[in-house]
Motif scaffolding. Structure first.
Motif, PDB file in Angstrom:
ATOM      1  N   MET A   1      61.801   4.821  39.072  1.00  0.00           N
ATOM      2  CA  MET A   1      62.593   3.648  38.693  1.00  0.00           C
ATOM      3  C   MET A   1      64.057   4.010  38.824  1.00  0.00           C
ATOM      4  O   MET A   1      64.437   5.065  38.344  1.00  0.00           O
ATOM      5  N   PRO A   2      64.908   3.245  39.425  1.00  0.00           N
ATOM      6  CA  PRO A   2      64.533   2.079  40.217  1.00  0.00           C
ATOM      7  C   PRO A   2      63.925   2.531  41.535  1.00  0.00           C
ATOM      8  O   PRO A   2      64.268   3.590  42.067  1.00  0.00           O
ATOM      9  N   GLY A   3      63.026   1.735  42.046  1.00  0.00           N
ATOM     10  CA  GLY A   3      62.324   2.089  43.272  1.00  0.00           C
ATOM     11  C   GLY A   3      63.080   1.694  44.527  1.00  0.00           C
ATOM     12  O   GLY A   3      64.170   1.119  44.460  1.00  0.00           O
ATOM     13  N   PRO A   4      62.490   2.009  45.671  1.00  0.00           N
ATOM     14  CA  PRO A   4      63.110   1.670  46.947  1.00  0.00           C
ATOM     15  C   PRO A   4      62.998   0.172  47.223  1.00  0.00           C
ATOM     16  O   PRO A   4      62.270  -0.535  46.530  1.00  0.00           O
ATOM     17  N   VAL A   5      63.719  -0.284  48.253  1.00  0.00           N
ATOM     18  CA  VAL A   5      63.458  -1.631  48.730  1.00  0.00           C
ATOM     19  C   VAL A   5      62.093  -1.583  49.403  1.00  0.00           C
ATOM     20  O   VAL A   5      61.672  -0.531  49.892  1.00  0.00           O
ATOM     21  N   GLY A   6      61.387  -2.676  49.381  1.00  0.00           N
ATOM     22  CA  GLY A   6      60.049  -2.637  49.947  1.00  0.00           C
ATOM     23  C   GLY A   6      59.638  -3.929  50.599  1.00  0.00           C
ATOM     24  O   GLY A   6      60.166  -4.999  50.289  1.00  0.00           O
ATOM     25  N   THR A   7      58.699  -3.789  51.501  1.00  0.00           N
ATOM     26  CA  THR A   7      58.083  -4.925  52.164  1.00  0.00           C
ATOM     27  C   THR A   7      56.583  -4.694  52.148  1.00  0.00           C
ATOM     28  O   THR A   7      56.129  -3.587  52.431  1.00  0.00           O
ATOM     29  N   ALA A   8      55.829  -5.708  51.805  1.00  0.00           N
ATOM     30  CA  ALA A   8      54.374  -5.632  51.871  1.00  0.00           C
ATOM     31  C   ALA A   8      53.901  -6.796  52.734  1.00  0.00           C
ATOM     32  O   ALA A   8      54.252  -7.940  52.481  1.00  0.00           O
ATOM     33  N   VAL A   9      53.128  -6.462  53.753  1.00  0.00           N
ATOM     34  CA  VAL A   9      52.665  -7.466  54.703  1.00  0.00           C
ATOM     35  C   VAL A   9      51.146  -7.452  54.740  1.00  0.00           C
ATOM     36  O   VAL A   9      50.536  -6.405  54.989  1.00  0.00           O
ATOM     37  N   ARG A  10      50.554  -8.605  54.511  1.00  0.00           N
ATOM     38  CA  ARG A  10      49.100  -8.754  54.618  1.00  0.00           C
ATOM     39  C   ARG A  10      48.771  -8.980  56.088  1.00  0.00           C
ATOM     40  O   ARG A  10      49.333  -9.860  56.736  1.00  0.00           O
ATOM     41  N   VAL A  11      47.880  -8.142  56.624  1.00  0.00           N
ATOM     42  CA  VAL A  11      47.556  -8.187  58.044  1.00  0.00           C
ATOM     43  C   VAL A  11      46.054  -8.403  58.248  1.00  0.00           C
ATOM     44  O   VAL A  11      45.255  -8.171  57.337  1.00  0.00           O
ATOM     45  N   ALA A  12      45.689  -8.818  59.442  1.00  0.00           N
ATOM     46  CA  ALA A  12      44.274  -9.061  59.762  1.00  0.00           C
ATOM     47  C   ALA A  12      43.510  -7.757  59.960  1.00  0.00           C
ATOM     48  O   ALA A  12      42.299  -7.703  59.748  1.00  0.00           O
ATOM     49  N   GLY A  13      44.192  -6.704  60.362  1.00  0.00           N
ATOM     50  CA  GLY A  13      43.524  -5.435  60.583  1.00  0.00           C
ATOM     51  C   GLY A  13      44.518  -4.355  60.934  1.00  0.00           C
ATOM     52  O   GLY A  13      45.668  -4.629  61.264  1.00  0.00           O
ATOM     53  N   LEU A  14      44.051  -3.107  60.851  1.00  0.00           N
ATOM     54  CA  LEU A  14      44.869  -1.952  61.195  1.00  0.00           C
ATOM     55  C   LEU A  14      44.239  -1.255  62.403  1.00  0.00           C
ATOM     56  O   LEU A  14      43.409  -1.845  63.090  1.00  0.00           O
ATOM     57  N   MET A  15      44.603  -0.010  62.639  1.00  0.00           N
ATOM     58  CA  MET A  15      44.211   0.711  63.839  1.00  0.00           C
ATOM     59  C   MET A  15      42.704   0.613  64.123  1.00  0.00           C
ATOM     60  O   MET A  15      42.307   0.324  65.241  1.00  0.00           O
ATOM     61  N   TYR A  16      41.882   0.885  63.130  1.00  0.00           N
ATOM     62  CA  TYR A  16      40.428   0.809  63.275  1.00  0.00           C
ATOM     63  C   TYR A  16      39.849   0.099  62.064  1.00  0.00           C
ATOM     64  O   TYR A  16      40.458   0.062  60.992  1.00  0.00           O
ATOM     65  N   ASP A  17      38.637  -0.418  62.230  1.00  0.00           N
ATOM     66  CA  ASP A  17      37.945  -1.040  61.106  1.00  0.00           C
ATOM     67  C   ASP A  17      37.811  -0.031  59.968  1.00  0.00           C
ATOM     68  O   ASP A  17      37.614   1.154  60.195  1.00  0.00           O
ATOM     69  N   GLY A  18      37.924  -0.517  58.755  1.00  0.00           N
ATOM     70  CA  GLY A  18      37.759   0.336  57.584  1.00  0.00           C
ATOM     71  C   GLY A  18      39.066   0.729  56.920  1.00  0.00           C
ATOM     72  O   GLY A  18      39.085   1.020  55.730  1.00  0.00           O
ATOM     73  N   PHE A  19      40.154   0.771  57.693  1.00  0.00           N
ATOM     74  CA  PHE A  19      41.443   1.073  57.080  1.00  0.00           C
ATOM     75  C   PHE A  19      41.948  -0.169  56.361  1.00  0.00           C
ATOM     76  O   PHE A  19      41.973  -1.257  56.930  1.00  0.00           O
ATOM     77  N   LEU A  20      42.346  -0.014  55.086  1.00  0.00           N
ATOM     78  CA  LEU A  20      42.816  -1.130  54.270  1.00  0.00           C
ATOM     79  C   LEU A  20      44.311  -1.125  54.032  1.00  0.00           C
ATOM     80  O   LEU A  20      44.874  -2.138  53.635  1.00  0.00           O
ATOM     81  N   ILE A  21      44.970   0.024  54.245  1.00  0.00           N
ATOM     82  CA  ILE A  21      46.398   0.128  53.946  1.00  0.00           C
ATOM     83  C   ILE A  21      47.051   1.139  54.884  1.00  0.00           C
ATOM     84  O   ILE A  21      46.453   2.161  55.234  1.00  0.00           O
ATOM     85  N   GLU A  22      48.258   0.818  55.290  1.00  0.00           N
ATOM     86  CA  GLU A  22      49.111   1.740  56.043  1.00  0.00           C
ATOM     87  C   GLU A  22      50.510   1.576  55.473  1.00  0.00           C
ATOM     88  O   GLU A  22      50.931   0.459  55.173  1.00  0.00           O
ATOM     89  N   ALA A  23      51.211   2.674  55.300  1.00  0.00           N
ATOM     90  CA  ALA A  23      52.565   2.601  54.742  1.00  0.00           C
ATOM     91  C   ALA A  23      53.470   3.574  55.471  1.00  0.00           C
ATOM     92  O   ALA A  23      53.021   4.616  55.959  1.00  0.00           O
TER      93      ALA A  23
END
Length: 154
Positions: free
Chosen positions: A117-139
């Protein structure tokens, strides 16, 4: 390229922490770069050293693995989470209604364990998919080494 080099008067170092996942096909991508006092952490996934998904269908396990991977790259660049000034998060959530909020809260609860605290500026984007099936998050993250405590100006 490995090691340290000079580019336009700036020290530039490729960051490839031991134990980080690698692509199954040859690519020139890096886990991160340190350029001067900046550390750029490339998109981190919840993957083992061979790129296989760790924590399939579990956003909490995947979020922790992603943030631990970011931690390793930051440390190799001489930075900590306190130095992070920008955090981009991409997540896959195919739920609807209240389930979306529950998913978000699980992911955020883990992320908050790492963010000062205080944290960084951030962006969170909901996407249809990542590199391969099964991945739920990339940062990915950007840090300024030695930025330390934030100072609030009035």
């Amino acid at each position: 390229m490995t090691g340290v080099e000079q580019v336009f008067g700036q020290t530039r170092q490729r960051l490839m922490p031991a134990g980080s996942w690698d692509w199954h096909v040859p690519t020139p991508f890096s886990q991160g770069w340190k350029v001067g006092s900046l550390v750029f952490v490339g998109g981190q996934l919840s993957a083992d050293e061979h790129g296989n998904v760790v924590g399939a269908d579990d956003i909490e396990v995947q979020t922790r693995n992603v943030f631990e991977a970011i931690t390793r790259v930051l440390e190799e660049g001489g930075a900590t989470w306190r130095d992070v000034v920008k955090l981009n998060t991409y997540y896959v959530c195919n739920e609807t209604g209240d389930a979306v909020q529950e998913f978000w809260e699980k992911m955020t609860r883990i992320r908050l364990e790492y963010l000062p605290m205080p944290g960084p500026v951030g962006t969170a984007v909901r996407v249809a998919g990542l590199m391969y099936d099964g991945f739920l998050i990339e940062a990915e993250a950007i840090a300024v080494v030695g930025s330390g405590e934030a100072v609030q100006l009035s």
